[in-house]
Design a protein around this motif. Structure first.
Motif, PDB file in Angstrom:
ATOM      1  N   PHE A 114       0.573   4.121  -2.841  1.00 55.59           N
ATOM      2  CA  PHE A 114       0.307   5.538  -2.581  1.00 55.59           C
ATOM      3  C   PHE A 114       1.419   6.413  -3.162  1.00 55.59           C
ATOM      4  O   PHE A 114       1.167   7.451  -3.767  1.00 55.59           O
TER       5      PHE A 114
ATOM      6  N   ILE B 110      -4.667  10.149   5.593  1.00 52.04           N
ATOM      7  CA  ILE B 110      -4.009   9.158   6.452  1.00 52.04           C
ATOM      8  C   ILE B 110      -3.758   9.725   7.846  1.00 52.04           C
ATOM      9  O   ILE B 110      -4.052   9.080   8.862  1.00 52.04           O
TER      10      ILE B 110
ATOM     11  N   PHE C 178      -6.710   1.141  10.937  1.00 55.50           N
ATOM     12  CA  PHE C 178      -6.551   0.930   9.502  1.00 55.50           C
ATOM     13  C   PHE C 178      -7.749   1.450   8.713  1.00 55.50           C
ATOM     14  O   PHE C 178      -7.596   2.058   7.653  1.00 55.50           O
TER      15      PHE C 178
ATOM     16  N   PRO D  82      -4.801  -3.626   5.152  1.00 57.72           N
ATOM     17  CA  PRO D  82      -3.747  -3.994   4.202  1.00 57.72           C
ATOM     18  C   PRO D  82      -3.684  -5.488   3.900  1.00 57.72           C
ATOM     19  O   PRO D  82      -3.392  -5.882   2.762  1.00 57.72           O
TER      20      PRO D  82
ATOM     21  N   GLY E  70      -9.759  -0.388   4.369  1.00 55.49           N
ATOM     22  CA  GLY E  70      -8.398   0.004   4.722  1.00 55.49           C
ATOM     23  C   GLY E  70      -7.529  -1.075   5.325  1.00 55.49           C
ATOM     24  O   GLY E  70      -6.468  -0.767   5.879  1.00 55.49           O
TER      25      GLY E  70
ATOM     26  N   LEU F  16       0.822  -1.220   0.000  1.00 57.98           N
ATOM     27  CA  LEU F  16       0.000   0.000   0.000  1.00 57.98           C
ATOM     28  C   LEU F  16       0.854   1.268   0.000  1.00 57.98           C
ATOM     29  O   LEU F  16       0.580   2.190  -0.780  1.00 57.98           O
TER      30      LEU F  16
ATOM     31  N   THR G 107      -8.596   6.740   2.007  1.00 61.85           N
ATOM     32  CA  THR G 107      -7.503   6.992   1.056  1.00 61.85           C
ATOM     33  C   THR G 107      -7.531   5.978  -0.080  1.00 61.85           C
ATOM     34  O   THR G 107      -7.416   6.346  -1.261  1.00 61.85           O
ATOM     35  N   VAL G 108      -7.699   4.698   0.239  1.00 62.74           N
ATOM     36  CA  VAL G 108      -7.762   3.665  -0.794  1.00 62.74           C
ATOM     37  C   VAL G 108      -9.025   3.819  -1.642  1.00 62.74           C
ATOM     38  O   VAL G 108      -8.969   3.822  -2.878  1.00 62.74           O
TER      39      VAL G 108
ATOM     40  N   ILE H  99       1.070   1.305   9.330  1.00 64.56           N
ATOM     41  CA  ILE H  99       0.985  -0.157   9.224  1.00 64.56           C
ATOM     42  C   ILE H  99       1.689  -0.826  10.399  1.00 64.56           C
ATOM     43  O   ILE H  99       1.142  -1.726  11.053  1.00 64.56           O
TER      44      ILE H  99
ATOM     45  N   PHE I 132      -6.453   4.323   6.259  1.00 63.60           N
ATOM     46  CA  PHE I 132      -6.287   3.873   4.877  1.00 63.60           C
ATOM     47  C   PHE I 132      -7.597   3.728   4.106  1.00 63.60           C
ATOM     48  O   PHE I 132      -7.603   3.820   2.876  1.00 63.60           O
TER      49      PHE I 132
ATOM     50  N   SER J 158       2.711   6.080   5.772  1.00 66.76           N
ATOM     51  CA  SER J 158       1.870   4.887   5.550  1.00 66.76           C
ATOM     52  C   SER J 158       2.489   3.662   6.210  1.00 66.76           C
ATOM     53  O   SER J 158       1.797   2.870   6.866  1.00 66.76           O
TER      54      SER J 158
END
Length: 494
Positions: free
Chosen positions: A114, A434, A408, A252, A250, A110, A415-416, A133, A412, A129
């Protein structure tokens, strides 16, 4: 304990089989892409079951049944929210993310995606990021280790300290050796075992309590509100439970399965398989906790372990109602749930450390063999930190999972989601999303504001931050061109 030997033998056979799969996968792991994403070679069945198994960790057989056992059907709003969220994630994100990562530097992680998607030359987006994580996944890994420790502690009478290491050792072994392929192949086996356990167990509990009528009467006698999905909660409580579904966008370890699919065409079939599996598993989980109320109400003499820790309800029902050999297989389903998710989380953490720190900032010209071994070293390092975090025997699985899931989902998720559907999103918008999402979750959790699950304000504020900050700037022409090319590819091949 009378069941120790059959259960122990079953566990040993099961763990040995998983480690063997790890060594088979080792022979197919030639470079970092193989170790992190399996060379983007997963078919629809493996993609579907691996995504499901990596999602449904120890909380599926411990945390959620325990919550249903304690509070009745009002806790099932979590399951409803998860089903809705998972479907929307498959529908809106899965195929698009598969294509977008390929069009943006063939991104493996990820942070890598990004960084390429938003042309971040500073490396700031990648670093932040990767830090998110590592922080939240270490908490998530700790939850898996706690679940494994509870299983070994309850089943074999081990001390909690010893159970921590016993529960984590096998997962660390096959993740270390085989990487993503080992994790994905074992997930497929583990998903099959989990659905078998969650369909069979509630049926046997129902038979043991005298059928549906007797079971429902016993549950009602215990507390009539057990049937009421609204009575034991509030509007904010229901929204909070449903809000778990927002987390899917979000995560991962789930998104990595989409990125690893062999093609966009595999996604639609994988979505159908995964959703059927998920609905059956969550239905079985709710039924185990709910019917467990009746069983332990009728048999109070064996209820002490569950009264002491309600997250043991599945474990105790399995030990009481099944032949020791069958119990060993069913209890292995908890180990499967723990191992499948923990292995994915360890691998994502390892990927972040290797691809996004070591290769990017320390050793740009490192060989593929070196990177794979650095990835393996990172698996060990993250494992040791998570074991240290899990050392407190008062930890509860669902509590640890909820915090990491929110982190998460808020950091994320927007954003994702927005990055694959809106070409106007900018690098600063992604950065703002984020940061705002992660900080909101931490602050909201600390102050417990309004009693609202922190993922909801985190997701909302992050989405607003992405939109408002992106509107201040404009994406570059090359960003827009790559987005349009990926979108055309997605619609042409889905």
């Amino acid at each position: 304990m009378s069941v120790s030997n059959p259960v122990l033998i079953t566990f040993v056979i099961y763990i040995a089989a998983m480690v063997l799969i790890g060594f088979i996968a080792y022979r197919s792991t030639n470079n970092l892409s193989d170790y992190i994403l399996g060379g983007r070679s997963l078919g629809s069945v493996v993609t579907a079951l691996s995504a499901g198994a990596s999602d449904m960790s120890g909380w599926l057989l411990m945390g959620l049944p325990g919550a249903i056992y304690m509070f009745g059907l009002s806790e099932s709003w979590i399951a409803i929210g998860l089903i809705v969220g998972a479907y929307l994630n498959w529908f809106f994100v899965a195929g698009r993310l598969r294509v977008q990562t390929e069009h943006n530097g063939d991104a493996l992680t990820l942070p890598d995606y990004f960084s390429s998607r938003f042309e971040d030359k500073s490396g700031l987006l990648r670093i932040i990021s990767a830090v998110v994580i590592l922080v939240f996944f270490t908490i998530y890994c700790a939850s898996g280790i706690v679940a494994g420790a509870r299983l070994f502690e309850s089943t074999f009478g081990m001390s909690y300290a010893l159970a921590l290491w016993a529960g984590a050792a096998a997962t660390i072994a096959y993740t270390f050796v085989g990487g993503f392929l080992a994790v994905s192949w074992t997930d497929t086996v583990q998903a099959t075992l989990m659905i078998f356990a969650l369909i069979l167990t509630p049926i046997i509990v129902l038979l043991a309590t005298g059928g549906i009528d007797t079971t429902f009467l016993a549950i009602e006698a215990k507390n009539p509100d057990n049937f009421n999905m609204i009575k034991n909660t509030t509007f904010i409580g229901i929204i909070s439970l449903m809000g778990w579904g927002l987390g899917y966008f979000g995560q991962p370890h789930i998104l990595a399965r989409f990125m690893a699919a062999d093609s966009v065409k595999s996604i639609a079939k994988a979505r159908r398989i995964s959703m059927i599996w998920m609905i059956l598993c969550l239905g079985g989980t709710v039924a185990v906790g709910f019917f467990g109320i009746a069983y332990f109400s009728i048999h109070p003499e064996v209820a002490y372990p569950v009264t002491e820790n309600h997250e043991r309800v599945f474990i105790e029902l399995t030990k009481l109602l099944f032949n020791p050999w069958i119990a060993g297989v069913l209890l292995s389903a908890i180990l499967a749930a723990v191992m499948s998710t923990l292995s994915c989380q360890l691998l994502v953490c390892s990927s972040a450390m290797t691809e996004d720190f070591y290769k990017t900032f320390l050793r740009k010209n490192a060989s593929q063999v070196e990177l794979v071994w650095v990835g393996r070293a990172m698996v060990l390092l993250i494992s040791l930190i998570a074991i240290a975090m899990a050392a407190n025997p008062d930890n509860r699985v669902l509590g640890l999972v909820s915090y990491a899931w929110a982190g998460f989902g808020a950091a994320f998720g927007p954003t994702v989601l927005i990055s694959v559907i809106w070409k106007g999103m900018t690098r600063n918008g992604a950065l703002a999303g984020i940061l705002v999402g992660a900080i909101t979750v931490i602050v909201w959790k600390h102050f417990n504001l309004l009693g609202l699950y922190e993922i909801i304000p985190g997701f909302i504020f992050a989405s607003l931050a992405i939109y408002l900050v992106s509107k201040i700037g404009i994406p570059t022409n090359s960003m827009v061109e790559r987005f349009d090319a990926a979108e055309k590819n997605y619609h042409r091949n889905k």
